[in-house]
Write a protein that holds these residues in place. Structure first.
Motif, PDB file in Angstrom:
ATOM      1  N   ALA A 177      -2.358   3.066   4.194  1.00 22.82           N
ATOM      2  CA  ALA A 177      -2.224   2.967   5.655  1.00 22.82           C
ATOM      3  C   ALA A 177      -3.359   3.702   6.359  1.00 22.82           C
ATOM      4  CB  ALA A 177      -0.870   3.531   6.101  1.00 22.82           C
ATOM      5  N   LEU A 178      -3.706   4.883   5.858  1.00 20.32           N
ATOM      6  CA  LEU A 178      -4.803   5.646   6.468  1.00 20.32           C
ATOM      7  C   LEU A 178      -6.127   4.902   6.334  1.00 20.32           C
ATOM      8  CD1 LEU A 178      -4.133   9.343   5.338  1.00 20.32           C
ATOM      9  CD2 LEU A 178      -3.752   8.361   7.607  1.00 20.32           C
ATOM     10  N   VAL A 179      -6.361   4.338   5.170  1.00 20.45           N
ATOM     11  CA  VAL A 179      -7.604   3.590   4.945  1.00 20.45           C
ATOM     12  C   VAL A 179      -7.661   2.382   5.877  1.00 20.45           C
ATOM     13  CG1 VAL A 179      -8.875   2.201   3.277  1.00 20.45           C
ATOM     14  CG2 VAL A 179      -7.831   4.347   2.548  1.00 20.45           C
TER      15      VAL A 179
ATOM     16  N   GLU B 221      -6.110   1.878   8.720  1.00 22.94           N
ATOM     17  CA  GLU B 221      -6.263   2.253  10.125  1.00 22.94           C
ATOM     18  C   GLU B 221      -7.708   2.652  10.410  1.00 22.94           C
ATOM     19  OE1 GLU B 221      -3.967   1.697  12.173  1.00 22.94           O
ATOM     20  OE2 GLU B 221      -4.203   2.983  13.929  1.00 22.94           O
ATOM     21  N   ARG B 222      -8.290   3.334   9.454  1.00 27.08           N
ATOM     22  CA  ARG B 222      -9.674   3.766   9.612  1.00 27.08           C
ATOM     23  C   ARG B 222     -10.618   2.566   9.684  1.00 27.08           C
ATOM     24  NH1 ARG B 222     -11.523   9.179   7.182  1.00 27.08           N
ATOM     25  NH2 ARG B 222     -13.499   9.364   8.253  1.00 27.08           N
TER      26      ARG B 222
ATOM     27  N   HIS C 251      -5.817  -4.440   8.563  1.00 30.39           N
ATOM     28  CA  HIS C 251      -4.501  -4.093   8.011  1.00 30.39           C
ATOM     29  C   HIS C 251      -3.994  -5.135   7.029  1.00 30.39           C
ATOM     30  CE1 HIS C 251      -4.958  -1.681  11.646  1.00 30.39           C
ATOM     31  NE2 HIS C 251      -4.139  -0.829  11.092  1.00 30.39           N
ATOM     32  N   PRO C 252      -3.293  -4.673   6.024  1.00 35.03           N
ATOM     33  CA  PRO C 252      -2.780  -5.598   5.000  1.00 35.03           C
ATOM     34  C   PRO C 252      -1.494  -6.300   5.449  1.00 35.03           C
ATOM     35  CG  PRO C 252      -2.131  -3.359   4.473  1.00 35.03           C
ATOM     36  CD  PRO C 252      -2.987  -3.263   5.706  1.00 35.03           C
TER      37      PRO C 252
ATOM     38  N   ASP D   5      -9.674  -0.336  10.635  1.00 35.84           N
ATOM     39  CA  ASP D   5      -9.102  -1.251  11.618  1.00 35.84           C
ATOM     40  C   ASP D   5      -8.905  -2.647  11.014  1.00 35.84           C
ATOM     41  OD1 ASP D   5      -7.968  -1.898  13.985  1.00 35.84           O
ATOM     42  OD2 ASP D   5      -9.834  -2.162  15.082  1.00 35.84           O
TER      43      ASP D   5
ATOM     44  N   MET E 153       1.316   3.989  -0.505  1.00 34.76           N
ATOM     45  CA  MET E 153       1.281   3.173   0.714  1.00 34.76           C
ATOM     46  C   MET E 153       0.779   3.986   1.908  1.00 34.76           C
ATOM     47  SD  MET E 153       4.644   0.677   0.328  1.00 34.76           S
ATOM     48  CE  MET E 153       4.251  -0.389   1.739  1.00 34.76           C
ATOM     49  N   ASN E 154       1.135   5.249   1.955  1.00 34.39           N
ATOM     50  CA  ASN E 154       0.630   6.070   3.054  1.00 34.39           C
ATOM     51  C   ASN E 154      -0.878   6.267   2.969  1.00 34.39           C
ATOM     52  OD1 ASN E 154       2.389   7.304   5.252  1.00 34.39           O
ATOM     53  ND2 ASN E 154       3.760   7.318   3.486  1.00 34.39           N
ATOM     54  N   ARG E 155      -1.384   6.335   1.753  1.00 32.94           N
ATOM     55  CA  ARG E 155      -2.840   6.451   1.616  1.00 32.94           C
ATOM     56  C   ARG E 155      -3.517   5.152   2.050  1.00 32.94           C
ATOM     57  NH1 ARG E 155      -4.782   9.301  -3.733  1.00 32.94           N
ATOM     58  NH2 ARG E 155      -6.597   9.452  -2.358  1.00 32.94           N
TER      59      ARG E 155
END
Lengths: 96, 96, 96, 96
Positions: A49-51, A53-54, A58-59, A56, A45-47
């Motif tokens: 989240a980075l994708v 945010e990059r 969001h799921p 812009d 999930m943290n990976r």
């Protein structure tokens, strides 16, 4: 603004994103991921989240212990766009 | 194994956890958190994840952009136990 | 409190933790991890964070882009103890 | 590619980023953050990670328990550029 996928494009998603399902209202795609435990699920999930945010973009997602369910939709456009396809593709790449 | 909260204990939760709601089936408590953006929401979720892992008790939770919804229940016991109260209290402390 | 590893135990670490190095002062073990990119490194670090919090034993660690360097030592004991060996073993297991 | 800050610009950093220090070689700025515990430090680091990934500019950073040390430099340019100033400003905003 992103354009909604056409019906033909939506029907073609099965080839590009075989592990994702189009929801009944055709407005989102979703996939459920199973991991060994919470630790592995949370790393994933943290990976994501980075994708997200990059990009812009969001799921809508939920987690219970080792299970992560992700739904993707473009709210501004009122349904599925290429942004969802791009994010789903990037998420799939994390699992490779 | 944890014991289910009695009805009296459940009724007393309003005092200890005023921001949480007991679900209609009395088997879980839930709270929704609103943040400025995804960044702030995700920082919070990572803190909750550490607390949950430490307590070995994990939430059912979902996130959409700046919104985090957390439900707590003890599956082994089939409903609310003191483990949920402890985790909810620790989550509330993160917001203080 | 944890006991310091004996010299014999330290010398035996090479078998149990072949990817870790004992520092010159014999007070810590360290290992450097290389990933594809920051995304993969950060997913790993989040998994290590959960393990560390669960064991209540935390690394000294640094990150630059795709590189994560972890040093483990037990400050209370003034050097290497079994807590470091346990955490290193759990970190190695994340890479398996 | 980003241009190196001029000496005048570097000297002006004290006003814009009063909590950051220019390193002796003038090639980086750094700031140390103290938190209540690992939990709070890690929540912060996850927020910084999202900001960094979004800006595609990543810190050199380290963590020990409640302490986070961040150094910013633009490797491609061989020193400090406006990208470092932007990231430092965004990190400071997380603390506000």
């Amino acid at each position: 603004m992103s354009l909604l996928l056409t019906e033909a494009e939506r029907n073609g998603l099965g080839d590009r994103l075989p592990d994702w399902t189009v929801t009944n209202d055709c407005k989102a795609i979703e996939r459920t991921f199973l991991f060994r435990d919470f630790n592995e699920a949370w790393g994933f999930m943290n990976r994501v989240a980075l994708v997200a945010e990059r990009m812009d973009h969001h799921p809508e997602w939920s987690n219970v212990w080792n299970t992560v369910r992700i739904a993707l939709s473009t709210h501004d456009a009122g349904g599925l766009t290429n942004r969802d396809v791009k994010l789903a593709t990037a998420i799939d790449a994390l699992m490779a």
